[in-house]
Scaffold this motif. Structure first.
Motif, PDB file in Angstrom:
ATOM      1  N   ASN A   1       0.825  -1.212   0.000  1.00 47.76           N
ATOM      2  CA  ASN A   1       0.000   0.000   0.000  1.00 47.76           C
ATOM      3  C   ASN A   1       0.858   1.260   0.000  1.00 47.76           C
ATOM      4  O   ASN A   1       2.000   1.250   0.458  1.00 47.76           O
ATOM      5  CB  ASN A   1      -0.903   0.004   1.238  1.00 47.76           C
ATOM      6  CG  ASN A   1      -1.948  -1.085   1.168  1.00 47.76           C
ATOM      7  OD1 ASN A   1      -2.600  -1.272   0.143  1.00 47.76           O
ATOM      8  ND2 ASN A   1      -2.095  -1.828   2.264  1.00 47.76           N
ATOM      9  N   PHE A   2       0.256   2.329  -0.474  1.00 47.97           N
ATOM     10  CA  PHE A   2       0.934   3.630  -0.514  1.00 47.97           C
ATOM     11  C   PHE A   2       1.420   4.047   0.875  1.00 47.97           C
ATOM     12  O   PHE A   2       2.563   4.477   1.046  1.00 47.97           O
ATOM     13  CB  PHE A   2      -0.033   4.682  -1.065  1.00 47.97           C
ATOM     14  CG  PHE A   2       0.604   6.020  -1.287  1.00 47.97           C
ATOM     15  CD1 PHE A   2       1.192   6.327  -2.504  1.00 47.97           C
ATOM     16  CD2 PHE A   2       0.639   6.977  -0.290  1.00 47.97           C
ATOM     17  CE1 PHE A   2       1.803   7.552  -2.714  1.00 47.97           C
ATOM     18  CE2 PHE A   2       1.240   8.204  -0.485  1.00 47.97           C
ATOM     19  CZ  PHE A   2       1.828   8.491  -1.699  1.00 47.97           C
ATOM     20  N   TYR A   3       0.540   3.914   1.868  1.00 42.11           N
ATOM     21  CA  TYR A   3       0.856   4.409   3.225  1.00 42.11           C
ATOM     22  C   TYR A   3       1.916   3.562   3.916  1.00 42.11           C
ATOM     23  O   TYR A   3       2.301   3.876   5.039  1.00 42.11           O
ATOM     24  CB  TYR A   3      -0.413   4.489   4.088  1.00 42.11           C
ATOM     25  CG  TYR A   3      -1.144   3.174   4.272  1.00 42.11           C
ATOM     26  CD1 TYR A   3      -0.708   2.211   5.188  1.00 42.11           C
ATOM     27  CD2 TYR A   3      -2.281   2.878   3.539  1.00 42.11           C
ATOM     28  CE1 TYR A   3      -1.373   1.023   5.362  1.00 42.11           C
ATOM     29  CE2 TYR A   3      -2.963   1.694   3.700  1.00 42.11           C
ATOM     30  CZ  TYR A   3      -2.507   0.771   4.614  1.00 42.11           C
ATOM     31  OH  TYR A   3      -3.171  -0.411   4.764  1.00 42.11           O
ATOM     32  N   GLU A   4       2.372   2.501   3.303  1.00 44.03           N
ATOM     33  CA  GLU A   4       3.417   1.674   3.901  1.00 44.03           C
ATOM     34  C   GLU A   4       4.821   2.110   3.475  1.00 44.03           C
ATOM     35  O   GLU A   4       5.811   1.553   3.928  1.00 44.03           O
ATOM     36  CB  GLU A   4       3.153   0.196   3.570  1.00 44.03           C
ATOM     37  CG  GLU A   4       1.917  -0.290   4.317  1.00 44.03           C
ATOM     38  CD  GLU A   4       1.327  -1.601   3.837  1.00 44.03           C
ATOM     39  OE1 GLU A   4       0.683  -2.281   4.651  1.00 44.03           O
ATOM     40  OE2 GLU A   4       1.490  -1.943   2.649  1.00 44.03           O
ATOM     41  N   THR A   5       4.894   3.109   2.602  1.00 39.66           N
ATOM     42  CA  THR A   5       6.192   3.617   2.148  1.00 39.66           C
ATOM     43  C   THR A   5       6.681   4.744   3.053  1.00 39.66           C
ATOM     44  O   THR A   5       5.916   5.315   3.837  1.00 39.66           O
ATOM     45  CB  THR A   5       6.087   4.177   0.716  1.00 39.66           C
ATOM     46  OG1 THR A   5       5.161   5.263   0.714  1.00 39.66           O
ATOM     47  CG2 THR A   5       5.616   3.115  -0.249  1.00 39.66           C
ATOM     48  N   ASP A   6       7.975   5.074   2.933  1.00 37.74           N
ATOM     49  CA  ASP A   6       8.524   6.236   3.635  1.00 37.74           C
ATOM     50  C   ASP A   6       9.261   7.116   2.637  1.00 37.74           C
ATOM     51  O   ASP A   6       9.218   6.869   1.429  1.00 37.74           O
ATOM     52  CB  ASP A   6       9.421   5.809   4.801  1.00 37.74           C
ATOM     53  CG  ASP A   6      10.654   5.037   4.342  1.00 37.74           C
ATOM     54  OD1 ASP A   6      11.160   5.275   3.227  1.00 37.74           O
ATOM     55  OD2 ASP A   6      11.136   4.192   5.109  1.00 37.74           O
TER      56      ASP A   6
ATOM     57  N   GLU B   1      11.140   6.159  -0.416  1.00 39.97           N
ATOM     58  CA  GLU B   1      10.327   5.572  -1.492  1.00 39.97           C
ATOM     59  C   GLU B   1      10.290   4.050  -1.436  1.00 39.97           C
ATOM     60  O   GLU B   1      10.037   3.387  -2.446  1.00 39.97           O
ATOM     61  CB  GLU B   1      10.810   6.036  -2.881  1.00 39.97           C
ATOM     62  CG  GLU B   1      10.652   7.513  -3.109  1.00 39.97           C
ATOM     63  CD  GLU B   1      11.214   7.933  -4.457  1.00 39.97           C
ATOM     64  OE1 GLU B   1      10.670   7.486  -5.481  1.00 39.97           O
ATOM     65  OE2 GLU B   1      12.199   8.700  -4.461  1.00 39.97           O
ATOM     66  N   ILE B   2      10.573   3.506  -0.258  1.00 40.38           N
ATOM     67  CA  ILE B   2      10.482   2.055  -0.066  1.00 40.38           C
ATOM     68  C   ILE B   2       9.585   1.795   1.145  1.00 40.38           C
ATOM     69  O   ILE B   2       9.242   2.716   1.894  1.00 40.38           O
ATOM     70  CB  ILE B   2      11.874   1.432   0.158  1.00 40.38           C
ATOM     71  CG1 ILE B   2      12.547   2.055   1.402  1.00 40.38           C
ATOM     72  CG2 ILE B   2      12.747   1.616  -1.078  1.00 40.38           C
ATOM     73  CD1 ILE B   2      13.855   1.384   1.784  1.00 40.38           C
TER      74      ILE B   2
ATOM     75  N   PHE C   1       6.020   0.696  -3.446  1.00 40.91           N
ATOM     76  CA  PHE C   1       4.586   0.878  -3.665  1.00 40.91           C
ATOM     77  C   PHE C   1       4.118   0.096  -4.898  1.00 40.91           C
ATOM     78  O   PHE C   1       4.764   0.178  -5.943  1.00 40.91           O
ATOM     79  CB  PHE C   1       4.282   2.372  -3.824  1.00 40.91           C
ATOM     80  CG  PHE C   1       2.876   2.676  -4.238  1.00 40.91           C
ATOM     81  CD1 PHE C   1       1.796   2.074  -3.602  1.00 40.91           C
ATOM     82  CD2 PHE C   1       2.612   3.584  -5.251  1.00 40.91           C
ATOM     83  CE1 PHE C   1       0.493   2.372  -3.977  1.00 40.91           C
ATOM     84  CE2 PHE C   1       1.314   3.888  -5.632  1.00 40.91           C
ATOM     85  CZ  PHE C   1       0.257   3.267  -5.003  1.00 40.91           C
TER      86      PHE C   1
END
Lengths: 144, 144, 144, 144
Positions: free
Chosen positions: A9-14, A17-18, A68
């Motif tokens: 998911n998008f919200y699992e990135t930092d 960008e990973i 993502f």
């Protein structure tokens, strides 16, 4: 051994960008509870049920970052070690595990069974019976 | 060695009424970046700066659960090991570390320095100079 | 009105290099529970205590993104509306609120008091007494 | 209108034994990006692509809590409003939406398209064409 798969998911990135490394423990938890469902163990798992799984040790080795929209697959195996349940995981990214997927992380988590009050519980007979049928591959950590 | 302290937030708990284990990696990250601030290393850390820290290994041992509103303190030590930065952590709960606090968790994380494109970077001289002044206590994991 | 302040953590960012919008609800929760501590309300808040706060409505307007290491300050005001507790928030970034800080977000959350079983509870006299002393600024949302 | 469905994870709960309210914004994001995939919009979405979606406003009304292992379904509709993309969501829990599911939450999020540097971008022709085919149900918020 079970396999659990989903997309990042998008919200699992930092901002690198990973996927943030703390989320891997969440992915492993999803895979572990999926194992519990597939083995019929989840019927006893929960606050108002026979046991909860307290985490006593976690270890994750990162080989390659997840991004993502990446599709990932977690292979999970489980065994007993005294009063502990041990889970070991291989996390693959991209495509089919048997064909082109890449090993992205290895993980291991150790648990004790507890009740609602966080008091340790013995491994109960129904669980022991299930665990005795599980095979354990000693070589998973050698992939690293 | 540095010390970082704060209180557990409501949203960090799970249905077992304790802090979810994945959040410990976030606490350790807060302590690690606090170490970087206190050592003057954070001036070079960031996307538009000299380096980012990629996580290659994490390990956490849980001795006692944290609960909502608990005050915790993380002691952090760091060393170099080849091209890697190693951080080790002791997480205490409740009161002052030197008097009545209780060891709640031990952790270790291993990192490589990378640039924005996730390419590994060598340990640069300014960082090496800082690291050479750090002392390392070999016995932290013996607390367990 | 209370003020709560802290720094943005690394793990709160996403691949847009800004704080993920879901984390704002966590910042508001921190500010809300800080309000409860400062007003003496937190003595009754918790699973084994007089009440918990169930969230029935949330709203956040984003004016300017927060980034890793940004210092932010949340101003919080509270009032009763029938059986509901209403909290409103102004989130500032960068420097001192009274001098150079920038309004980054506005938020509002509505709550009902519930017990452990999620059953609604009436506003109790001690809480009503505290709330009657609170002032409410009608113009906060006009900042937007 | 699209439908997105999955199960609640353990780590999404809090000490009230329900899903923490901040996670609803993550569920809505999953549903929104699923909408983008199903409409062919995701081909242009991403850091190295045509646009990212900056969140400018979020609103969620909670009717009934979600719990660990609950299956939920999010219905999503989208429309343009000037330079903004508006998404509206109905989140159902338990069983099939057309038969026995229960409305658990309603949400709305507003976005502007931005580039990697967070600069606003106009709605581009390919997106406008897709959006013109979308129907919008004005009555969704009347369910509340």
């Amino acid at each position: 051994m079970t396999e659990y798969s989903r997309r990042v998911n998008f919200y699992e990135t930092d901002l690198m960008e990973i996927v943030h490394h703390s989320n891997y423990l969440r992915f492993l938890e999803e895979a572990r509870l999926d194992w519990c469902v597939k083995r019929g163990v989840s019927q006893w798992h929960g606050r108002d049920k026979k046991f909860l799984l307290a985490v006593v040790h976690t270890e994750v080795r990162h080989l390659s970052p997840l991004r993502f929209t990446d599709q990932f697959t977690v292979q999970t195996q489980a065994r007993l070690k005294g009063a502990k349940m041990i889970f070991e995981y291989l996390l693959f990214v991209g495509g089919n595990v048997t064909t082109g997927a890449k090993l992205a992380a290895w993980g291991k988590t150790e648990h004790v069974l507890v009740n609602n009050l966080m008091k340790p519980i013995k491994i109960f007979p129904e669980l022991r019976e299930i665990m005795e049928k599980e095979s354990w591959n000693e070589t998973w950590h050698l992939n690293l």
